[in-house]
Write a protein that holds these residues in place. Sequence first.
Motif, short mmCIF file in Angstrom:
data_model
loop_
_atom_site.label_atom_id
_atom_site.label_comp_id
_atom_site.label_asym_id
_atom_site.label_seq_id
_atom_site.Cartn_x
_atom_site.Cartn_y
_atom_site.Cartn_z
N LEU A 96 -48.87 -58.14 45.31
CA LEU A 96 -48.56 -58.99 44.16
C LEU A 96 -47.85 -58.12 43.12
O LEU A 96 -48.41 -57.12 42.66
N PHE A 97 -46.62 -58.51 42.77
CA PHE A 97 -45.85 -57.78 41.76
C PHE A 97 -45.91 -58.56 40.45
O PHE A 97 -45.65 -59.77 40.43
N MET A 98 -46.27 -57.85 39.36
CA MET A 98 -46.37 -58.48 38.05
C MET A 98 -45.54 -57.67 37.05
O MET A 98 -45.48 -56.43 37.14
N HIS A 99 -44.93 -58.38 36.10
CA HIS A 99 -44.14 -57.70 35.06
C HIS A 99 -44.06 -58.60 33.83
O HIS A 99 -43.92 -59.83 33.96
N ALA A 100 -44.14 -57.96 32.66
CA ALA A 100 -44.01 -58.70 31.41
C ALA A 100 -42.53 -58.97 31.13
O ALA A 100 -41.68 -58.10 31.33
N ARG A 101 -42.25 -60.16 30.65
CA ARG A 101 -40.85 -60.54 30.44
C ARG A 101 -40.19 -59.73 29.33
O ARG A 101 -38.98 -59.48 29.39
N SER A 102 -40.94 -59.33 28.32
CA SER A 102 -40.36 -58.61 27.18
C SER A 102 -40.53 -57.11 27.28
O SER A 102 -40.46 -56.41 26.26
N ASP A 103 -40.76 -56.61 28.46
CA ASP A 103 -40.94 -55.16 28.64
C ASP A 103 -39.59 -54.48 28.48
O ASP A 103 -38.68 -54.67 29.30
N ASP A 104 -39.44 -53.66 27.40
CA ASP A 104 -38.20 -52.93 27.18
C ASP A 104 -38.35 -51.44 27.47
O ASP A 104 -37.43 -50.66 27.18
N PHE A 105 -39.49 -51.07 28.04
CA PHE A 105 -39.68 -49.66 28.42
C PHE A 105 -39.36 -49.48 29.91
O PHE A 105 -38.49 -48.69 30.27
N ILE A 106 -40.07 -50.18 30.78
CA ILE A 106 -39.70 -50.28 32.18
C ILE A 106 -39.18 -51.70 32.38
O ILE A 106 -39.96 -52.66 32.35
N LEU A 107 -37.92 -51.84 32.56
CA LEU A 107 -37.31 -53.16 32.60
C LEU A 107 -37.79 -53.94 33.81
O LEU A 107 -38.09 -53.37 34.87
N PRO A 108 -37.89 -55.25 33.68
CA PRO A 108 -38.34 -56.07 34.82
C PRO A 108 -37.46 -55.90 36.07
O PRO A 108 -37.92 -56.18 37.19
N ALA A 109 -36.23 -55.43 35.89
CA ALA A 109 -35.37 -55.23 37.05
C ALA A 109 -35.95 -54.20 38.01
O ALA A 109 -35.69 -54.25 39.23
N HIS A 110 -36.74 -53.25 37.50
CA HIS A 110 -37.37 -52.25 38.38
C HIS A 110 -38.30 -52.91 39.38
O HIS A 110 -38.20 -52.68 40.60
N SER A 111 -39.23 -53.70 38.90
CA SER A 111 -40.20 -54.32 39.80
C SER A 111 -39.53 -55.34 40.71
O SER A 111 -39.94 -55.54 41.86
N ARG A 112 -38.46 -55.98 40.21
CA ARG A 112 -37.75 -56.94 41.05
C ARG A 112 -37.07 -56.24 42.22
O ARG A 112 -37.08 -56.74 43.36
N ASP A 113 -36.49 -55.06 41.97
CA ASP A 113 -35.86 -54.30 43.05
C ASP A 113 -36.90 -53.86 44.10
O ASP A 113 -36.63 -53.87 45.30
N ILE A 114 -38.08 -53.45 43.62
CA ILE A 114 -39.13 -53.05 44.56
C ILE A 114 -39.61 -54.26 45.36
O ILE A 114 -39.83 -54.18 46.58
N TYR A 115 -39.73 -55.38 44.68
CA TYR A 115 -40.15 -56.61 45.37
C TYR A 115 -39.16 -56.97 46.48
O TYR A 115 -39.56 -57.34 47.60
N ASP A 116 -37.88 -56.86 46.20
CA ASP A 116 -36.87 -57.20 47.21
C ASP A 116 -36.94 -56.25 48.41
O ASP A 116 -36.65 -56.65 49.54
N ALA A 117 -37.30 -54.99 48.16
CA ALA A 117 -37.35 -54.01 49.25
C ALA A 117 -38.67 -54.03 50.01
O ALA A 117 -38.75 -53.44 51.10
N TYR A 118 -39.69 -54.68 49.48
CA TYR A 118 -41.03 -54.62 50.09
C TYR A 118 -41.02 -55.29 51.45
O TYR A 118 -40.48 -56.40 51.63
N ALA A 119 -41.67 -54.64 52.45
CA ALA A 119 -41.61 -55.13 53.83
C ALA A 119 -42.71 -56.12 54.16
O ALA A 119 -42.56 -56.90 55.11
N GLY A 120 -43.82 -56.11 53.44
CA GLY A 120 -44.94 -56.98 53.77
C GLY A 120 -44.90 -58.31 53.03
O GLY A 120 -43.94 -58.64 52.33
N ASP A 121 -45.99 -59.09 53.19
CA ASP A 121 -46.13 -60.33 52.44
C ASP A 121 -46.19 -60.00 50.95
O ASP A 121 -46.90 -59.08 50.54
N LYS A 122 -45.51 -60.79 50.12
CA LYS A 122 -45.37 -60.41 48.72
C LYS A 122 -45.29 -61.65 47.84
O LYS A 122 -44.98 -62.75 48.29
N GLN A 123 -45.56 -61.41 46.56
CA GLN A 123 -45.53 -62.46 45.55
C GLN A 123 -45.09 -61.85 44.24
O GLN A 123 -45.48 -60.71 43.92
#
Length: 497
Positions: A271-298
């Motif tokens: 399960l990948f979670m990210h705050a929409r207003s996060d300006d320190f680690i941008l949500p694009a980071h977790s989205r890229d990891i989510y796209d690369a993840y090989a297992g079942d994901k959310q």
Amino acid sequence: QLPIPRPSTSPAFPMLDRGGLRGAGLSEDEEDDEVEGDSSILAALSLWNLLIRPPRAWYDVSQLGPREFVAGGVRAVRRDVRLKTPRGVRLECSHFVPRHEESLQKCPVIVYLHGNSSSRLEAATVAEALIAQGISLFCYDASGCGLSEGKYVSLGWHEAQDLAAVIAHLRQSPFCGPVGLWGRSMGAVTALLYADKDPCLGAICVDSPFASLRRLSLELASSSRIPIAVPAFVVGMALAFVRMRVQALADFDIDDIMPAENAARSFAPALFMHARSDDFILPAHSRDIYDAYAGDKQYYTMDGDHNSERGAKVVNHAVAFFRRAFRLGEVDLGITPETLDEVPSVPAEFDGVSRKVPAPRCCPPQPPPTPPTPPVWTWDDDRPATLPAACVPAPRSITGDQGASLMHLEELLDIREPIWTPMTALVSEEGEEKQEQHWQEEEVKQQRAEGMKRMCHQGTVAAAAKGEEASKCAGASAAGLGFGPAARRGQRKLGGA
């Protein structure tokens, strides 16, 4: 109500300035050694401190609350343990476990991994929701954080190795059920760096991870979080200095921390979670990891920024995800009495409750070895006779003059020495010729012995027909089978050779 105080909100990656170094737990001498040079070096210094030496979150152990409490109507206990990692660092840990009074059963466990400027107190925000669902919570201060040993953090590199030691400790208990990881910021990266190495993980929940530490460092170098802004044309030089400094102090390379690559080799439900207003680690980071993840994901987004406290809705969503991944209510986690050892033991690492613990078994118990069957000597009439320990045929009854005649015949034939002479009695230097001679002599002796056996058998049959006593044959038979004077002379000759 869960009697564990809520931790005050503290930034996972705080802004540091020159005066803030003392807040990181440095002595005045260390500050003087580290803060030298012009403003560009100071800017780079602020960056690497931002990464590997944030302010340490000190607290008192009493803030963990009582050792026994009730959360969500479920009675639970807390046990504090201290683990030593393979790196030699001692970690301060706490295990919150729901009580199961009715039956012995395994308990699912969530290992909570906090951010880089936090402590195990951060896990208090999720403890009540987990305990209410019958899931235990294990949390600890990462190396360089809270009350644990260590001077630097590594944003997941060394923390993943420490996590492996923690999970190995948990799995030593027979009451440990499926294991899940719940990490935030640095803790989320730690979970991703570990997940591809453990195929037995039940599930992971990662909140605000970064895809690459170099990418994050480049974004931070040009952000307002650095007290002295680094011009764009010197960002590469500053980052090279940061990389060299981090390698020298914290013993890891910032270019090696790329959770997105580990995600491509991980298969545990995530399960990948990210705050929409996060300006320190941008949500694009977790989205890229989510796209690369090989297992079942959310993928799940929530309101707030990087350091916002996660509300009950977010926490309950993650707990429901773990319940589905663990298949709670569908899989039997009971421990059958047959698997328990006879001697009760206290699983001190788990919850301190005295229970019977299964004896460790690497393989199913084997039956005792069957004693070898004694050799059987078969006579001409196929009547079996068990050989004695000396591997000599049992004496047969020979009576009267027949026994004396057989003894005289044995002296003439000189066959009363043992039928088989052990080869170990020969000296190895005798060579192949003497060995061949030895086997020829043995063959002759065997032929003589066979003839003697037939004569013994015929004498026994004749004696039985006449009805004579059987006791007189014992001595004659023993003499004929290797216990007479001629046999002893032969044995002395062989021993001398």
